[in-house]
Structures are given as C-alpha cells and as structure tokens.
Design an enzyme around this catalytic site. Structure first.
Site, mmCIF file in Angstrom:
data_model
loop_
_atom_site.group_PDB
_atom_site.id
_atom_site.type_symbol
_atom_site.label_atom_id
_atom_site.label_comp_id
_atom_site.label_asym_id
_atom_site.label_seq_id
_atom_site.Cartn_x
_atom_site.Cartn_y
_atom_site.Cartn_z
ATOM 1 N N ALA A 136 14.633 1.165 -16.925
ATOM 2 C CA ALA A 136 15.863 0.406 -16.654
ATOM 3 C C ALA A 136 15.625 -0.612 -15.539
ATOM 4 C CB ALA A 136 17.000 1.353 -16.274
ATOM 5 N N THR B 16 6.642 -4.064 -19.157
ATOM 6 C CA THR B 16 6.184 -2.905 -19.927
ATOM 7 C C THR B 16 6.891 -2.805 -21.276
ATOM 8 O OG1 THR B 16 6.260 -0.491 -19.950
ATOM 9 C CG2 THR B 16 7.908 -1.569 -18.610
ATOM 10 N N ASP B 17 6.245 -2.125 -22.220
ATOM 11 C CA ASP B 17 6.895 -1.903 -23.517
ATOM 12 C C ASP B 17 8.052 -0.906 -23.412
ATOM 13 O OD1 ASP B 17 5.425 0.439 -23.141
ATOM 14 O OD2 ASP B 17 4.358 0.335 -25.052
ATOM 15 N N GLU B 18 8.120 -0.174 -22.291
ATOM 16 C CA GLU B 18 9.167 0.851 -22.173
ATOM 17 C C GLU B 18 10.575 0.255 -22.152
ATOM 18 O OE1 GLU B 18 8.588 4.037 -19.443
ATOM 19 O OE2 GLU B 18 6.446 4.138 -19.819
ATOM 20 N N ILE C 92 7.291 -6.739 -0.933
ATOM 21 C CA ILE C 92 7.865 -7.880 -1.666
ATOM 22 C C ILE C 92 9.384 -7.986 -1.492
ATOM 23 C CG2 ILE C 92 6.031 -8.109 -3.390
ATOM 24 C CD1 ILE C 92 8.034 -6.619 -5.352
ATOM 25 N N ASN D 10 0.034 12.676 -27.864
ATOM 26 C CA ASN D 10 -0.541 13.177 -26.602
ATOM 27 C C ASN D 10 -1.556 14.297 -26.824
ATOM 28 O OD1 ASN D 10 0.985 11.388 -25.126
ATOM 29 N ND2 ASN D 10 2.595 12.864 -24.606
ATOM 30 N N HIS E 219 12.524 12.147 -22.437
ATOM 31 C CA HIS E 219 11.151 11.760 -22.814
ATOM 32 C C HIS E 219 11.142 10.877 -24.074
ATOM 33 C CE1 HIS E 219 6.772 13.478 -23.080
ATOM 34 N NE2 HIS E 219 6.799 12.157 -23.045
ATOM 35 N N TYR F 59 12.894 4.185 -14.426
ATOM 36 C CA TYR F 59 11.795 3.211 -14.341
ATOM 37 C C TYR F 59 12.007 2.069 -15.337
ATOM 38 C CZ TYR F 59 7.265 1.125 -15.559
ATOM 39 O OH TYR F 59 6.267 0.237 -15.856
ATOM 40 N N LEU G 288 0.817 -1.213 0.000
ATOM 41 C CA LEU G 288 0.000 0.000 0.000
ATOM 42 C C LEU G 288 0.854 1.267 0.000
ATOM 43 C CD1 LEU G 288 -2.859 -1.111 2.450
ATOM 44 C CD2 LEU G 288 -2.764 -1.316 -0.034
HETATM 45 P P1 NAD Z 1 0.548 1.074 -9.765
HETATM 46 O O1 NAD Z 1 1.649 2.016 -9.399
HETATM 47 O O2 NAD Z 1 -0.827 1.603 -9.938
HETATM 48 O O3 NAD Z 1 0.442 -0.098 -8.674
HETATM 49 C C1 NAD Z 1 1.566 -0.709 -8.128
HETATM 50 C C2 NAD Z 1 1.126 -1.478 -6.888
HETATM 51 O O4 NAD Z 1 2.283 -2.134 -6.344
HETATM 52 C C3 NAD Z 1 0.564 -0.581 -5.777
HETATM 53 O O5 NAD Z 1 -0.599 -1.155 -5.233
HETATM 54 C C4 NAD Z 1 1.671 -0.530 -4.742
HETATM 55 O O6 NAD Z 1 1.207 -0.348 -3.423
HETATM 56 C C5 NAD Z 1 2.307 -1.911 -4.941
HETATM 57 N N1 NAD Z 1 3.711 -1.934 -4.498
HETATM 58 C C6 NAD Z 1 4.693 -1.037 -4.830
HETATM 59 N N2 NAD Z 1 5.832 -1.373 -4.209
HETATM 60 C C7 NAD Z 1 5.585 -2.505 -3.492
HETATM 61 C C8 NAD Z 1 6.363 -3.329 -2.648
HETATM 62 N N3 NAD Z 1 7.665 -3.055 -2.414
HETATM 63 N N4 NAD Z 1 5.779 -4.403 -2.087
HETATM 64 C C9 NAD Z 1 4.465 -4.689 -2.295
HETATM 65 N N5 NAD Z 1 3.672 -3.937 -3.085
HETATM 66 C C10 NAD Z 1 4.228 -2.860 -3.678
HETATM 67 O O7 NAD Z 1 1.069 0.331 -11.071
HETATM 68 P P2 NAD Z 1 0.255 -0.206 -12.332
HETATM 69 O O8 NAD Z 1 0.144 0.881 -13.307
HETATM 70 O O9 NAD Z 1 -0.936 -0.910 -11.876
HETATM 71 O O10 NAD Z 1 1.325 -1.257 -12.904
HETATM 72 C C11 NAD Z 1 1.333 -2.600 -12.442
HETATM 73 C C12 NAD Z 1 2.413 -3.361 -13.171
HETATM 74 O O11 NAD Z 1 2.175 -3.315 -14.580
HETATM 75 C C13 NAD Z 1 3.815 -2.790 -12.973
HETATM 76 O O12 NAD Z 1 4.710 -3.865 -12.885
HETATM 77 C C14 NAD Z 1 4.049 -1.974 -14.229
HETATM 78 O O13 NAD Z 1 5.433 -1.908 -14.526
HETATM 79 C C15 NAD Z 1 3.306 -2.776 -15.254
HETATM 80 N N6 NAD Z 1 2.787 -2.039 -16.415
HETATM 81 C C16 NAD Z 1 2.046 -0.913 -16.236
HETATM 82 C C17 NAD Z 1 1.512 -0.263 -17.356
HETATM 83 C C18 NAD Z 1 0.658 0.981 -17.223
HETATM 84 O O14 NAD Z 1 0.330 1.602 -18.246
HETATM 85 N N7 NAD Z 1 0.245 1.377 -16.032
HETATM 86 C C19 NAD Z 1 1.768 -0.753 -18.635
HETATM 87 C C20 NAD Z 1 2.556 -1.902 -18.768
HETATM 88 C C21 NAD Z 1 3.044 -2.547 -17.647
HETATM 89 O O1 DAU Z 2 4.141 2.184 -21.869
HETATM 90 C C1 DAU Z 2 3.785 1.573 -20.670
HETATM 91 C C2 DAU Z 2 4.042 2.538 -19.526
HETATM 92 O O2 DAU Z 2 3.053 3.549 -19.631
HETATM 93 C C3 DAU Z 2 3.988 1.867 -18.166
HETATM 94 O O3 DAU Z 2 5.038 0.943 -18.071
HETATM 95 C C4 DAU Z 2 4.116 2.907 -17.051
HETATM 96 O O4 DAU Z 2 3.954 2.272 -15.792
HETATM 97 C C5 DAU Z 2 3.039 3.936 -17.239
HETATM 98 O O5 DAU Z 2 3.194 4.958 -16.274
HETATM 99 C C6 DAU Z 2 3.092 4.548 -18.646
HETATM 100 O O6 DAU Z 2 4.259 5.382 -18.822
HETATM 101 P P1 DAU Z 2 4.188 6.792 -19.560
HETATM 102 O O7 DAU Z 2 5.331 7.600 -19.097
HETATM 103 O O8 DAU Z 2 3.983 6.644 -21.013
HETATM 104 O O9 DAU Z 2 2.782 7.326 -18.938
HETATM 105 P P2 DAU Z 2 2.336 8.764 -18.370
HETATM 106 O O10 DAU Z 2 0.865 8.679 -18.161
HETATM 107 O O11 DAU Z 2 3.192 9.237 -17.261
HETATM 108 O O12 DAU Z 2 2.580 9.726 -19.626
HETATM 109 C C7 DAU Z 2 1.953 9.507 -20.871
HETATM 110 C C8 DAU Z 2 2.428 10.585 -21.824
HETATM 111 O O13 DAU Z 2 1.905 11.853 -21.397
HETATM 112 C C9 DAU Z 2 3.933 10.743 -21.863
HETATM 113 O O14 DAU Z 2 4.351 11.069 -23.186
HETATM 114 C C10 DAU Z 2 4.198 11.931 -20.939
HETATM 115 C C11 DAU Z 2 2.953 12.794 -21.124
HETATM 116 N N1 DAU Z 2 2.545 13.589 -19.937
HETATM 117 C C12 DAU Z 2 2.367 12.929 -18.762
HETATM 118 C C13 DAU Z 2 2.012 13.616 -17.627
HETATM 119 C C14 DAU Z 2 1.836 12.912 -16.306
HETATM 120 C C15 DAU Z 2 2.313 14.947 -20.053
HETATM 121 O O15 DAU Z 2 2.434 15.539 -21.157
HETATM 122 N N2 DAU Z 2 1.962 15.636 -18.932
HETATM 123 C C16 DAU Z 2 1.805 15.041 -17.716
HETATM 124 O O16 DAU Z 2 1.485 15.742 -16.726
#
Ligand code: NAD
Ligand code: DAU
Length: 349
Positions: free
Chosen positions: A158, A131-133, A61, A255, A290, A156, A36
């Site tokens: 990396a 992630t695709d990143e 974890i 965007n 970026h 992130y 949390l």
């Molecule tokens: P999020 O940040 O919303 O949720 C992460 C969760 O992990 C939270 O509930 C947090 O409390 C928990 N957490 C963090 N550190 C922890 C620890 N040390 N021990 C136990 N729990 C811990 O993230 P999300 O966007 O739901 O992403 C989930 C997974 O999917 C991640 O591995 C992320 O890299 C991957 N992912 C996310 C996206 C995206 O667009 N959000 C896309 C591709 C992959």
């Molecule tokens: O591609 C998958 C990834 O997508 C996940 O692995 C990450 O966990 C998730 O956070 C997301 O990463 P991004 O960096 O692409 O997402 P974010 O929503 O932070 O940003 C999306 C795009 O919008 C990016 O080009 C940055 C831009 N942005 C973001 C924020 C927060 C802005 O222009 N202004 C903002 O305030």
C-alpha cells in the site's frame, strides 16, 4: 557529465545499481544517499567506495533540509529512487515506518526535484523503482501487465502503491519527467537475510529450521538482481518519460519447490548427505494477508527495449549460494545484534 542521485544505494538492489552506474559511466557523478537502516550496509559497496565518480552521503530521504541542500550542492539531473522499507513482514509489525520512508520520503524527493529543476526539464529524469506487489495477488492464471489495476494488500505494498501514485501525480500536475518500473522478486548477493532465499541459506548453513509460511504454495516470479540493475540502466537511457515498465524473470516458483531446489544445492555445496537440508523444513503460521501469486508480463520490456533476463535461475541460484558461502563475514555481521531480536519476534526461536 550527468549528476545522478541514487537513493537507498547501500541496500540490496541499490548497491547493485550503484555498481552498475559507477563502473559503466566513469564520466557520471553518482551520489548515493542512504540512512543505513538495518537493511543498509556499506560493506555492500567496498569495491566502488574509492572510485572518483562516487560519493556516499548518510541521510534520511524524509529530511527536507538535507535533501534540498544536497540537490542545491550537486544540481542532479537524474534521480534513481530505490530507498524504501522493503520487507512485508516488518510492514505488518510496524506500518508507520513504511508510510514515513516510502510515502513521505518519495514526496520529499519529488518536491526537491521540482524545486531545483524549476520547470527546466530538459535532460532531466526522476526514475522511481517500484514493485509488482502494487498489483495485488493473482489466482492460478494471468500475469500483471502495466495496465493491471492497483490492488495493494499489505502495508508495504500500500505504501509503494501510494508512492507510485504521487510520482504520477507530479508528472501530470507539474510535468515532472518521471519514469517508473515495477519489478518482481529479486534474489542474489547482498540481500539481507530476512527475505526468503538468504534467510533459508543462512539457516541451512547453521542447521536451523526453515520456516515455511502456510503450506508453501505461494508463487513468486524470481529475477537475478544484476538483471534488474541492467534493466534499470536500460530504462533510464531508453525508456519513455511518463511510462511504466514491468520487469520480471518469467520464472515462477511455488515456494516449496524453490526451497527444495535450494536444499539440494546446499547439501551438495556443504558436502552433506542428500536430503539433510530438506529435513529442516518446518511449516509455520501463514503470513497475514499472504498474497498467493505474483507473475509479471515483461513483454513491454522486450518489445520496446529489447530486454530479457541474462541469467537463468539455475545459474543465478548457484552464484547466490556461492556468494553467501564465500562471504561469511558479511553474513555474520548482518545477523548479529538486532537481527537476533527481529528473528525472535518473527519466528519465536
Ligand atoms: P533494501 O531493504 O535491501 O534496501 C533499502 C535501502 O534503503 C537500505 O539501504 C536502507 O538503509 C535505505 N533506506 C531505508 N529508509 C531510508 C530513508 N528514510 N532514507 C534513506 N535511505 C533509506 O531494499 P531492496 O530490496 O534493495 O529494494 C530496493 C527498492 O526496490 C525498494 O524501493 C523496493 O520497494 C523495490 N523492489 C524490491 C524488490 C525485491 O525483491 N527486493 C522487488 C521489486 C522492487
Ligand atoms: O514481488 C516483489 C517483492 O518481493 C518486493 O517488492 C519486496 O521488497 C520483497 O521483499 C519481496 O516480497 P515477498 O514478500 O514476496 O518476499 P519474501 O522473501 O519476504 O517472501 C517470499 C515468499 O516466501 C513469500 O510467499 C513468503 C514466503 N516466506 C518468506 C519468509 C521470509 C516464507 O515462507 N517464510 C519466510 O520465513
């Protein structure tokens, strides 16, 4: 009866994955470990928290004793690992937290699985969500395939790339039955409002500036979170051990174009004059390093597993906006306290 450990199940994607498994597999026991952080929220799980096949454990974890004793207690046969620090901007401000959870936490889980399974890998799976990143940044053309070489460019990505390498190392070195998937940008209900779409929805509601990084020309490939959860379910059941699957929406948006569509939807839903929300767009300093463009080739998912997204972007965005408008308490709860400090540091107002 399967014993499934889901890590990070109180977060955005994790809560949808928990829901997917608790509701669809009543005979399976689903244990969710989450410590949390600011991104984890038990309000994301109120609809499943009382189900008899669900348990929540608050824990880190990275905590070896906690993780090993949990594995001893529940004898998991399946791990779906989502827990992570997940926000690029926070990784630029505080990279060490990302090394801690994303790298050390993943290795700790791998060690626990190896220890408890003790070479008996029959019907066992360690599924790592990535992630695709990790593939870096694309130019105008091309797509990320499962063979694209890794080229992470933010702390992130990396840390996620590093965790992916560790997962594959446990497969090659110890024979651990692993599967990985690398997904594009998710959006939908329950996403913490530090990521683009929920941040902008919240700011539009409150008539606050919409901080567009740089010129708003970066491109992301958006997938509705429930489609990601369903893809994870399918990969877990039908995916091949040792394989990686790229998941994406075939849904690329610059965007600025996406923000304009969002502004139009919000004007309508909030009964405001057309063009009101667009006036909030404010160009701010670009994110360091970026990445220009992400786009996924998800043909392996289609060809091998028959998966494709079920929700169009228009439907998904509409459902998402409705969810945030209908869940004002959730939004108010997560944007009070520490969020204000974060916002001030990141955006200066
Ligand atoms: P999020 O940040 O919303 O949720 C992460 C969760 O992990 C939270 O509930 C947090 O409390 C928990 N957490 C963090 N550190 C922890 C620890 N040390 N021990 C136990 N729990 C811990 O993230 P999300 O966007 O739901 O992403 C989930 C997974 O999917 C991640 O591995 C992320 O890299 C991957 N992912 C996310 C996206 C995206 O667009 N959000 C896309 C591709 C992959
Ligand atoms: O591609 C998958 C990834 O997508 C996940 O692995 C990450 O966990 C998730 O956070 C997301 O990463 P991004 O960096 O692409 O997402 P974010 O929503 O932070 O940003 C999306 C795009 O919008 C990016 O080009 C940055 C831009 N942005 C973001 C924020 C927060 C802005 O222009 N202004 C903002 O305030």
């Amino acid at each position: 009866m399967k014993h499934i450990l889901i890590t990070g199940g109180a977060g955005f994607i994790g809560s949808h994955v928990v829901r997917q498994f608790v509701n669809n597999y009543p005979d399976n026991l689903i244990v969710n470990i989450d410590n949390l952080t600011y991104a984890g929220n038990l309000l994301n799980l109120t609809d499943v928290e009382k189900k008899s096949n669900y348990r929540f454990v608050k824990g880190d974890i990275v905590d070896e004793d906690k993780v090993f004793s949990l594995f001893e207690q529940y004898r998991f046969d399946t791990i779906i690992h989502l827990a992570a620090e997940s926000h690029v901007d926070r990784s630029i401000a505080n990279p060490m937290a990302f090394v801690h959870t994303n790298v050390l936490g993943t290795v700790n889980l791998l060690n626990a699985a190896r220890h408890i399974w003790n070479q008996d890998y029959h019907d066992k799976k360690f599924y790592h969500i990535s992630t695709d990143e990790v593939y870096g940044s694309l130019g105008e053309d091309g797509l990320f395939t499962e063979e694209t070489p890794y080229d992470p460019r933010s702390p992130y990505s990396a840390s996620k790339a590093s965790s992916d390498h560790f997962v594959r190392a446990w497969y090659h070195t110890y024979g651990l039955p692993v599967i990985l998937s690398n997904c594009s940008n998710n959006y939908g209900p329950n996403q913490f409002p530090e990521k683009l779409i929920p941040l902008f929805i919240n700011n539009i509601i409150h008539n606050k500036p919409l901080p567009v990084y740089g010129k708003g020309e970066n491109v992301r490939d958006w997938l509705y979170v429930v489609d990601h959860a369903m893809a994870i379910d399918l990969i877990l059941r039908k995916g091949r051990i040792g394989e990686t699957y790229n998941i994406g929406g075939h849904n690329e948006w610059k965007n600025l174009d996406l923000i304009r569509v969002l502004c139009k939807i919000m004007d309508k839903k909030l009964d405001r004059a057309a063009g009101t929300s667009e006036k909030l767009i404010t160009y701010v300093k670009d994110r360091a390093g970026h990445d220009l463009r992400y786009a996924i080739d998800a043909s392996k998912m289609l060809d091998e597993l028959g998966w494709k997204p079920s929700v169009t972007f228009e439907e998904g965005l509409d459902k998402t906006v409705d969810w945030y408008l209908e869940n004002e308490d959730w939004l108010n709860q997560v944007t009070s306290g520490d969020y204000q400090t974060y916002y001030q540091q990141q955006y200066g107002s």
